[in-house]
Scaffold this active site. Structure first.
Site, PDB file in Angstrom:
ATOM      1  N   ASP A  99      -2.097   1.617   7.044  1.00 21.52           N
ATOM      2  CA  ASP A  99      -1.521   1.275   5.741  1.00 21.52           C
ATOM      3  C   ASP A  99      -1.276  -0.226   5.617  1.00 21.52           C
ATOM      4  O   ASP A  99      -1.425  -0.804   4.543  1.00 21.52           O
ATOM      5  CB  ASP A  99      -0.197   2.029   5.528  1.00 21.52           C
ATOM      6  N   GLU A 142      -1.706  -1.332  -5.378  1.00 18.19           N
ATOM      7  CA  GLU A 142      -2.884  -0.548  -5.717  1.00 18.19           C
ATOM      8  C   GLU A 142      -2.737  -0.018  -7.128  1.00 18.19           C
ATOM      9  O   GLU A 142      -1.657   0.423  -7.513  1.00 18.19           O
ATOM     10  CB  GLU A 142      -2.952   0.697  -4.834  1.00 18.19           C
ATOM     11  N   ASP A 159       0.848  -1.188   0.000  1.00 12.43           N
ATOM     12  CA  ASP A 159       0.000   0.000   0.000  1.00 12.43           C
ATOM     13  C   ASP A 159       0.880   1.232   0.000  1.00 12.43           C
ATOM     14  O   ASP A 159       1.864   1.310   0.712  1.00 12.43           O
ATOM     15  CB  ASP A 159      -0.896   0.012   1.237  1.00 12.43           C
ATOM     16  N   CYS A 196     -11.236  -1.708  13.676  1.00 10.59           N
ATOM     17  CA  CYS A 196     -12.506  -2.157  13.098  1.00 10.59           C
ATOM     18  C   CYS A 196     -13.660  -1.894  14.055  1.00 10.59           C
ATOM     19  O   CYS A 196     -13.598  -2.262  15.229  1.00 10.59           O
ATOM     20  CB  CYS A 196     -12.421  -3.643  12.757  1.00 10.59           C
TER      21      CYS A 196
HETATM   22 ZN   LIG Z   1     -13.198  -6.377  11.610  1.00 11.86          ZN
END
Ligand SMILES: [Zn+2]
Length: 397
Positions: A361, A268, A184, A351
């Site tokens: 990253d 990417e 990334d 998350c």
């Molecule tokens: Zn998750």
């Protein structure tokens, strides 16, 4: 480094400058011819036709005829190659654009044995044959690649001459370990690997940056056209050249290392030029956050990302895949949930569903390694100007 410092005598320097001027003139002539061309029109003149025109131009203009035909023909050949790259959807390069005096100075010589050769004088000194200039000394700072077919001479903005031999680099053999890596592009971190490794492209050191700022202030105060201003500009250009040398060196070493360690490399599919250009917007539709984006974009360019990806593609042909970057930064690499709020900050990913936390990253790099939304890279229809021929691959390491 792939380049050698060239040390022409003053007389030779005059010849080299002429070569640069002629190459630029011929290149710009070709750019102009092609700028009148657009789809649906009769083809713009091809290489052979342009060579005929060059012969005519040489008959007409003494100053052009006095120059090296090799240099001028090569500029045309470079242009033809650049156009080919521009139309090749698998290798979308920019449209060849104007070369400016003082900025894009250089020429290329092919035909080893006929047009040029190289010899070593002493441990640290070599000589390269340049048409019309004769044997020009250069600093033998590293072995000259034996397979070199051509070379390019350039003059940087600081007025230094460089010599670079073009060779087809041997691809780095795949390790055969079945390992896949995602990379990334970051701004603060130049590149993050899905292994968790974070790579930093070298920049100027803190004292160098301080010096640069001081020079820039001095430049702003200096009178236009004064000697002092010239000296300050020269010093700034040297600092910038040093930074760019370091980045190139870093991209060479890093790409070789990655190509050696992994079988498959996923990156990417970033259209850097798209991003760097989009911030400005148009007059009717000015871009948002122009200043913030401009800062970000400078960072991307400076991080040497484009160079790194190009070198990877050179060294690991067929082993580099481009992944559409949609949501790679918002998607949790542990549970797959996509939520913008998970990206706590530039650096932190946490998350919102499962609590997985990671460097942002690196999280993106893991998503890229997983190859989500892998797409074949087609022509993107975006034209990006280049003012160089497509880089013949330079010798690395
Ligand atoms: Zn998750």
């Amino acid at each position: 480094m792939s380049r050698y410092r060239l040390h022409p005598t003053p007389a030779q320097e005059a010849v080299l400058r002429d070569h640069c001027g002629h190459a630029r003139y011929v290149w710009n002539l070709a750019v102009e011819q092609h700028s009148h061309w657009h789809p649906g029109r009769k083809g713009a003149p091809g290489y052979l036709e342009q060579c005929r025109q060059l012969t005519q131009a040489r008959a007409e203009y003494l100053w052009l005829a006095a120059g090296s035909q090799t240099v001028q023909q090569q500029a045309l050949r470079d242009f033809t190659q650049a156009m080919k790259a521009f139309f090749d959807p698998g290798n979308p390069a920019g449209r060849p654009s104007w070369r400016k005096a003082g900025r894009d100075e250089g020429f290329r010589i092919v035909g080893r044995g006929r047009q040029w050769d190289v010899r070593r004088l002493s441990r640290k000194t070599g000589q390269v044959w340049v048409p019309k200039a004769g044997w020009v000394r250069f600093r033998w700072s590293r072995a000259v690649p034996s397979g070199a077919k051509s070379y390019r001479v350039t003059r940087d903005r600081a007025g230094r001459w460089h010599l670079a031999f073009a060779v087809i680099p041997a691809p780095v053999p795949a390790p055969g370990n079945g390992r896949v890596v995602g990379i990334d592009r970051g701004v603060a971190v130049s590149a993050a690997l899905s292994t968790g490794q974070r790579l930093h492209a070298p920049a100027l050191t803190a004292p160098e940056r301080t010096r640069l700022r001081r020079l820039q202030r001095r430049l702003a105060r200096a009178t236009r056209g004064s000697n002092r201003r010239g000296r300050v500009k020269h010093a700034i250009a040297r600092l910038r050249a040093r930074e760019s040398d370091r980045r190139k060196d870093w991209a060479e070493k890093t790409s070789t290392g990655i190509a050696r360690r992994f079988d498959l490399i996923r990156v990417e599919d970033l259209q850097i030029d798209n991003m760097t250009r989009s911030a400005k917007g148009t007059r009717e539709n000015p871009g948002r956050n122009v200043r913030a984006k401009a800062g970000l974009n400078r960072g991307i360019l400076r991080s040497g990302w484009g160079l790194l990806v190009r070198r990877l593609a050179d060294k690991a042909p067929g082993r580099v895949q481009k992944v559409r970057p949609a949501f790679t930064s918002q998607r949790c690499s542990a549970c797959g949930q996509v939520d913008r709020a998970s990206r706590e900050s530039q650096a932190v990913f946490r998350c919102t569903a499962c609590g997985f936390a990671c460097h942002a990253d690196v999280n993106a790099a893991i998503n890229i390694a997983a190859g989500h939304a892998v797409t074949a890279r087609g022509g993107d229809g975006v034209t990006r100007p280049v003012n160089r021929e497509p880089h013949l691959l330079l010798q690395s390491e």
